[in-house]
Design an enzyme around this catalytic site. Structure first.
Site, PDB file in Angstrom:
ATOM      1  N   ASP A  68       5.035  16.660  29.525  1.00  0.00           N
ATOM      2  CA  ASP A  68       4.970  15.304  28.893  1.00  0.00           C
ATOM      3  C   ASP A  68       3.736  14.629  29.073  1.00  0.00           C
ATOM      4  O   ASP A  68       2.752  15.169  29.976  1.00  0.00           O
ATOM      5  CB  ASP A  68       6.216  14.636  29.553  1.00  0.00           C
ATOM      6  CG  ASP A  68       5.824  14.091  31.038  1.00  0.00           C
ATOM      7  OD1 ASP A  68       5.412  15.397  31.667  1.00  0.00           O
ATOM      8  OD2 ASP A  68       6.080  13.290  31.561  1.00  0.00           O
ATOM      9  N   GLU A 133       7.237  13.700  34.285  1.00  0.00           N
ATOM     10  CA  GLU A 133       6.142  13.513  35.339  1.00  0.00           C
ATOM     11  C   GLU A 133       5.332  11.997  34.959  1.00  0.00           C
ATOM     12  O   GLU A 133       5.236  11.426  35.946  1.00  0.00           O
ATOM     13  CB  GLU A 133       5.004  14.619  35.513  1.00  0.00           C
ATOM     14  CG  GLU A 133       4.397  14.432  36.757  1.00  0.00           C
ATOM     15  CD  GLU A 133       3.119  13.714  36.514  1.00  0.00           C
ATOM     16  OE1 GLU A 133       2.502  13.370  37.789  1.00  0.00           O
ATOM     17  OE2 GLU A 133       2.699  13.134  35.588  1.00  0.00           O
TER      18      GLU A 133
END
Length: 375
Positions: A68, A133
């Site tokens: 991400d 994250e």
């Protein structure tokens, strides 16, 4: 075009804004499975996680990272579209170029080269990849770590591909991070007309001396690995929205970045003692997003430092500065965790980029680290 550069561009083109993965991990599975990795997708509340392992023997060396990326910000401020990987002036531009799709590509290609060159290597290699994250980090790496712990999988070494370098590739390895603990303090007063303060109790005035003491407090001296613990106010909300009303309460958000020289319990007790000393009526709620972790100089940091020196000629430094990372979760199940990746000067910014000249050396450093630990 090098294989690492090509894969980096593939991953950047997948617009995986947190917590989306957008097919990044599927592409990694396509590359890892033929190498003998057993790949497992672990999903949690819209988050996609990948655990891949080749081999069953110890030691287990894990490469960890996240697919991400943070949001792009205003598109019209980008020189080129953030999800169209673009090379110019010796740099590769795109969201995730530095944080951290280049690292993931470099890790995967390094593993491919290592396995082909050393099919009978000792131990095992693992990949722990998440799409959570950059967001809350509640359904990502921590979920996988809990699953691995529950079934007794023992990790020996972990390299997290965070962009740790400062000026040039290889100048910094993170061998730990400070913990992060936040507090939401509500100081209660009595609302009233501002012309009649004797009939009210102003919580902003009341808490000011306590805040001044908290700001001035020396929490610890740090140690050889960590800067001293810091306390900072992040938000302060009070008032009824009118200029003639004494507020009934004030809410103060604050945060500790704390090192191993202090404990959660000790810091909390000292805050309460200061607030109580000033006679405040208050409510305080605590939340901990990560405990400090530290990998002292040892076999993993030495293996990586040697790989960096061999590839770049740079003598690296160990550091624990910066914000929290998923290393805080992995450190709960792995005795040696370090973070290493490309320079971080453009991360989260408009026109995020990596210098193309660093891409293959990064891959080579990861490969040399495998060779140092698994041959």
């Amino acid at each position: 075009m090098s294989k690492t550069l090509a894969l980096t561009e593939e991953l950047i083109a997948l617009s995986s804004v947190t917590p989306e993965d957008k097919g990044c991990q599927s592409r990694l599975i396509e590359l890892l499975s033929p190498l003998g990795f057993v790949c497992e997708t672990i999903e949690s509340d819209g988050v996609t996680n990948l655990w891949a392992r080749k081999g069953t023997a110890q030691p287990l060396l894990v490469f960890a990272g996240h697919t991400d990326v943070v949001p792009t910000g205003p598109l019209d401020q980008w020189t080129s579209p953030p999800f169209v990987p673009t090379q110019r002036d010796g740099k590769l531009y795109g969201r995730g170029a530095a944080d951290m799709k280049t690292s993931i590509a470099a890790m995967v290609v390094a593993a491919e080269e290592f396995v082909h060159a050393h099919p009978d290597h000792k131990g095992s290699i693992g990949f722990l990849i998440t799409s959570d994250e950059e967001g809350p980090a509640t359904d990502g790496t921590v979920i996988v770590c809990n699953a691995l712990k529950a079934r007794g999988e023992q990790l020996d070494y972990c390299v997290v591909g965070e962009p740790t370098s400062s000026d040039v590739l290889g100048d910094t390895i993170k061998n730990g991070r400070r913990g992060s603990m936040s507090g939401k303090l509500t100081v209660k007063g009595i609302q009233g007309h501002i012309a009649y303060p004797q009939l009210a109790r102003n919580p902003i005035h009341q808490c000011a001396p306590a805040l001044a003491e908290l700001v001035a407090e020396k929490w610890d001296d740090g140690n050889e690995y960590y800067l001293p613990t810091s306390w900072q106010v992040s938000n302060m909300h009070g008032g009824a929205g009118a200029s003639n009303v004494i507020p009934g309460n004030v809410v103060i958000d604050f945060n500790f970045r704390f090192c191993t020289a202090s404990t959660v319990e000790g810091l909390q007790q000292r805050v309460h003692a200061i607030l109580d000393k000033h006679g405040l009526e208050y409510d305080l709620k605590w939340s901990i997003s990560g405990y400090p972790f530290l990998t002292p100089k040892g076999s993993l940091s030495d293996a990586m430092a040697d790989a960096i020196k061999s590839e770049t000629g740079v003598t690296t430094e160990l550091s624990t500065t910066g914000g929290t990372s998923d290393g805080r979760f992995i450190a709960q199940i792995c005795p040696q965790v370090v973070e290493f990746g490309p320079p971080n000067g453009s991360i989260h910014k408009i026109d995020e980029h990596i210098e193309v000249r660093f891409i293959d050396p990064l891959k080579n450093i990861y490969r040399h680290t495998m060779e140092n630990l698994l041959l």
